[in-house]
Design a protein around this motif. Structure first.
Motif, PDB file in Angstrom:
ATOM      1  N   ASP A 136       0.830  -1.210   0.000  1.00 20.75           N
ATOM      2  CA  ASP A 136       0.000   0.000   0.000  1.00 20.75           C
ATOM      3  C   ASP A 136       0.862   1.256   0.000  1.00 20.75           C
ATOM      4  O   ASP A 136       0.583   2.225  -0.719  1.00 20.75           O
ATOM      5  N   LEU A 137       1.918   1.252   0.794  1.00 21.21           N
ATOM      6  CA  LEU A 137       2.794   2.424   0.865  1.00 21.21           C
ATOM      7  C   LEU A 137       3.587   2.615  -0.423  1.00 21.21           C
ATOM      8  O   LEU A 137       3.895   3.747  -0.805  1.00 21.21           O
ATOM      9  N   VAL A 138       3.907   1.525  -1.104  1.00 22.49           N
ATOM     10  CA  VAL A 138       4.557   1.629  -2.415  1.00 22.49           C
ATOM     11  C   VAL A 138       3.589   2.245  -3.420  1.00 22.49           C
ATOM     12  O   VAL A 138       3.957   3.139  -4.190  1.00 22.49           O
ATOM     13  N   ARG A 139       2.338   1.788  -3.401  1.00 19.57           N
ATOM     14  CA  ARG A 139       1.340   2.345  -4.329  1.00 19.57           C
ATOM     15  C   ARG A 139       1.093   3.836  -4.062  1.00 19.57           C
ATOM     16  O   ARG A 139       0.831   4.595  -4.987  1.00 19.57           O
ATOM     17  N   GLU A 140       1.187   4.224  -2.800  1.00 14.54           N
ATOM     18  CA  GLU A 140       0.980   5.627  -2.450  1.00 14.54           C
ATOM     19  C   GLU A 140       2.202   6.485  -2.757  1.00 14.54           C
ATOM     20  O   GLU A 140       2.147   7.716  -2.661  1.00 14.54           O
ATOM     21  N   GLY A 141       3.318   5.856  -3.079  1.00 12.59           N
ATOM     22  CA  GLY A 141       4.524   6.601  -3.417  1.00 12.59           C
ATOM     23  C   GLY A 141       5.390   6.975  -2.242  1.00 12.59           C
ATOM     24  O   GLY A 141       6.332   7.765  -2.388  1.00 12.59           O
ATOM     25  N   LEU A 142       5.125   6.407  -1.058  1.00 13.11           N
ATOM     26  CA  LEU A 142       5.964   6.688   0.111  1.00 13.11           C
ATOM     27  C   LEU A 142       7.180   5.773   0.179  1.00 13.11           C
ATOM     28  O   LEU A 142       8.217   6.143   0.738  1.00 13.11           O
ATOM     29  N   LEU A 143       7.038   4.568  -0.349  1.00 16.90           N
ATOM     30  CA  LEU A 143       8.151   3.619  -0.406  1.00 16.90           C
ATOM     31  C   LEU A 143       8.410   3.235  -1.853  1.00 16.90           C
ATOM     32  O   LEU A 143       7.527   3.328  -2.711  1.00 16.90           O
ATOM     33  N   THR A 144       9.615   2.788  -2.110  1.00 14.83           N
ATOM     34  CA  THR A 144       9.950   2.289  -3.440  1.00 14.83           C
ATOM     35  C   THR A 144      10.841   1.055  -3.293  1.00 14.83           C
ATOM     36  O   THR A 144      11.695   1.008  -2.396  1.00 14.83           O
ATOM     37  N   ARG A 145      10.624   0.061  -4.123  1.00 15.73           N
ATOM     38  CA  ARG A 145      11.411  -1.162  -4.064  1.00 15.73           C
ATOM     39  C   ARG A 145      12.472  -1.150  -5.156  1.00 15.73           C
ATOM     40  O   ARG A 145      12.210  -0.753  -6.294  1.00 15.73           O
ATOM     41  N   GLN A 146      13.648  -1.621  -4.804  1.00 20.54           N
ATOM     42  CA  GLN A 146      14.730  -1.782  -5.765  1.00 20.54           C
ATOM     43  C   GLN A 146      15.154  -3.239  -5.756  1.00 20.54           C
ATOM     44  O   GLN A 146      15.617  -3.736  -4.718  1.00 20.54           O
ATOM     45  N   ARG A 147      14.948  -3.883  -6.880  1.00 17.64           N
ATOM     46  CA  ARG A 147      15.195  -5.320  -6.949  1.00 17.64           C
ATOM     47  C   ARG A 147      16.629  -5.653  -6.551  1.00 17.64           C
ATOM     48  O   ARG A 147      17.593  -5.090  -7.050  1.00 17.64           O
ATOM     49  N   GLY A 148      16.750  -6.592  -5.622  1.00 17.34           N
ATOM     50  CA  GLY A 148      18.057  -7.033  -5.172  1.00 17.34           C
ATOM     51  C   GLY A 148      18.697  -6.149  -4.119  1.00 17.34           C
ATOM     52  O   GLY A 148      19.778  -6.473  -3.602  1.00 17.34           O
ATOM     53  N   ARG A 149      18.045  -5.023  -3.795  1.00 12.38           N
ATOM     54  CA  ARG A 149      18.625  -4.101  -2.812  1.00 12.38           C
ATOM     55  C   ARG A 149      17.749  -3.918  -1.586  1.00 12.38           C
ATOM     56  O   ARG A 149      18.234  -3.830  -0.471  1.00 12.38           O
ATOM     57  N   GLY A 150      16.437  -3.841  -1.778  1.00 15.48           N
ATOM     58  CA  GLY A 150      15.560  -3.658  -0.630  1.00 15.48           C
ATOM     59  C   GLY A 150      14.491  -2.624  -0.899  1.00 15.48           C
ATOM     60  O   GLY A 150      14.236  -2.223  -2.039  1.00 15.48           O
ATOM     61  N   THR A 151      13.837  -2.189   0.179  1.00 16.84           N
ATOM     62  CA  THR A 151      12.771  -1.205   0.102  1.00 16.84           C
ATOM     63  C   THR A 151      13.256   0.092   0.739  1.00 16.84           C
ATOM     64  O   THR A 151      13.823   0.084   1.833  1.00 16.84           O
ATOM     65  N   PHE A 152      13.027   1.204   0.035  1.00 11.94           N
ATOM     66  CA  PHE A 152      13.562   2.490   0.441  1.00 11.94           C
ATOM     67  C   PHE A 152      12.445   3.512   0.607  1.00 11.94           C
ATOM     68  O   PHE A 152      11.376   3.396  -0.001  1.00 11.94           O
ATOM     69  N   VAL A 153      12.733   4.529   1.404  1.00 13.07           N
ATOM     70  CA  VAL A 153      11.827   5.676   1.491  1.00 13.07           C
ATOM     71  C   VAL A 153      11.950   6.457   0.183  1.00 13.07           C
ATOM     72  O   VAL A 153      13.056   6.796  -0.245  1.00 13.07           O
ATOM     73  N   ALA A 154      10.824   6.710  -0.461  1.00 11.41           N
ATOM     74  CA  ALA A 154      10.830   7.356  -1.767  1.00 11.41           C
ATOM     75  C   ALA A 154      11.132   8.847  -1.653  1.00 11.41           C
ATOM     76  O   ALA A 154      10.953   9.461  -0.597  1.00 11.41           O
ATOM     77  N   ALA A 155      11.584   9.415  -2.754  1.00 16.31           N
ATOM     78  CA  ALA A 155      11.780  10.862  -2.815  1.00 16.31           C
ATOM     79  C   ALA A 155      10.424  11.549  -2.756  1.00 16.31           C
ATOM     80  O   ALA A 155       9.400  10.974  -3.162  1.00 16.31           O
ATOM     81  N   PRO A 156      10.379  12.776  -2.257  1.00 15.74           N
ATOM     82  CA  PRO A 156       9.104  13.501  -2.210  1.00 15.74           C
ATOM     83  C   PRO A 156       8.493  13.630  -3.605  1.00 15.74           C
ATOM     84  O   PRO A 156       9.207  13.733  -4.602  1.00 15.74           O
ATOM     85  N   LYS A 157       7.170  13.634  -3.662  1.00 15.45           N
ATOM     86  CA  LYS A 157       6.490  13.773  -4.942  1.00 15.45           C
ATOM     87  C   LYS A 157       6.679  15.182  -5.502  1.00 15.45           C
ATOM     88  O   LYS A 157       6.777  16.162  -4.768  1.00 15.45           O
ATOM     89  N   LEU A 158       6.721  15.256  -6.816  1.00 16.89           N
ATOM     90  CA  LEU A 158       6.758  16.546  -7.496  1.00 16.89           C
ATOM     91  C   LEU A 158       5.351  17.131  -7.472  1.00 16.89           C
ATOM     92  O   LEU A 158       4.380  16.432  -7.762  1.00 16.89           O
TER      93      LEU A 158
END
Length: 262
Positions: free
Chosen positions: A76-98
């Motif tokens: 849910d947080l990925v869909r909302e743009g708060l988190l982002t997944r990077q394959r092979g690295r993990g889940t990160f806090v996303a950059a602020p939305k434009l």
């Protein structure tokens, strides 16, 4: 008491306060309760843009949840743009939305520069062709009219944010397809090189899901939320000059409107 959740990048403990406990008797699903706890870490500034967050197994263990429940909260947080997944690295806090005003006519290129980011474009197609029925209607063209068709992805700091298709009457702008528009605003070229004075634009907004081709261009999963904008930009005299169809990643952009108090 605090739960210790570790950042694998530096092995320094992050904390999730247990002041907000999961209420297993509540009608609110556990995944949603957990999602709000994780959201608070971001919104309170405890986890910042670019931080890698604890893995699903660790969170599941600390909260006594199944990994599926944790995954649902993170999805849910990925869909909302708060988190982002990077394959092979993990889940990160996303950059602020434009952010962009929904009622303003703007150049993505110029707006990106004004907000301190680096704009860019990847030109996929720039050709002259016969206008189809829909394009002719939007641009008020006669039968057998030719148009420039420009297809590109728009980049912000090297990251693909938008995919757009732009249609322009070819007869009004000789030589336009020979211009370098990868690092210059299209509106700037129309104004500077062809003397176009832009007036009002009509914009239509529609929520959509990213298809397979768009997912490859924008580097997001198929089915990710996006916003479709159809825009007809007019000259000052009301004559349409540019028709655009723009797909904007929902996880990286949002719009606002200033509404006067009457």
């Amino acid at each position: 008491m605090e739960k210790q959740l570790f950042d694998i990048s530096d092995l320094q403990p992050k904390t999730l306060s247990t002041q907000v406990e999961l209420d297993r008797r509540s009608p609110v699903p556990l995944y949603h309760q957990l999602k709000e706890i994780l959201r608070s870490q971001i919104e309170n500034g405890n986890w910042k843009s670019g931080d890698i967050i604890p893995n699903e197994n660790l969170i599941a263990s600390d909260y006594g949840l199944s990994r599926g429940t944790v995954r649902e909260a993170m999805d849910d947080l990925v869909r909302e743009g708060l988190l982002t997944r990077q394959r092979g690295r993990g889940t990160f806090v996303a950059a602020p939305k434009l952010e962009q005003g929904i009622l303003s006519l703007y150049s993505v290129h110029e707006y990106t520069k004004q907000t301190g980011h680096i704009p860019g474009s990847q030109i996929l197609e720039f050709v002259t062709e016969q206008a189809n029925k829909k394009v002719k209607e939007h641009l008020q063209l006669s039968a057998n009219s030719e148009i420039y068709k420009l297809v590109r992805t728009r980049l912000v700091d090297g990251e693909p944010i938008m995919y757009d298709r732009v249609y322009i009457p070819a007869s009004d702008f000789p030589g336009l397809s020979e211009k370098d528009i990868s690092n210059v605003s299209l509106y700037e070229i129309l104004s500077r090189d062809y003397g176009v004075v832009l007036g009002k634009a009509h914009q239509y907004f529609e929520p959509v899901l990213i298809d397979q081709y768009e997912s490859q261009l924008l580097k997001v999963d198929k089915g990710s939320p996006a916003l479709l904008i159809e825009r007809v930009t007019n000259r000052m005299n009301g004559t349409p000059v540019v028709y655009s169809k723009i797909i904007i990643r929902g996880d990286r952009c949002r719009f606002f409107a200033e509404i006067p108090n009457r």
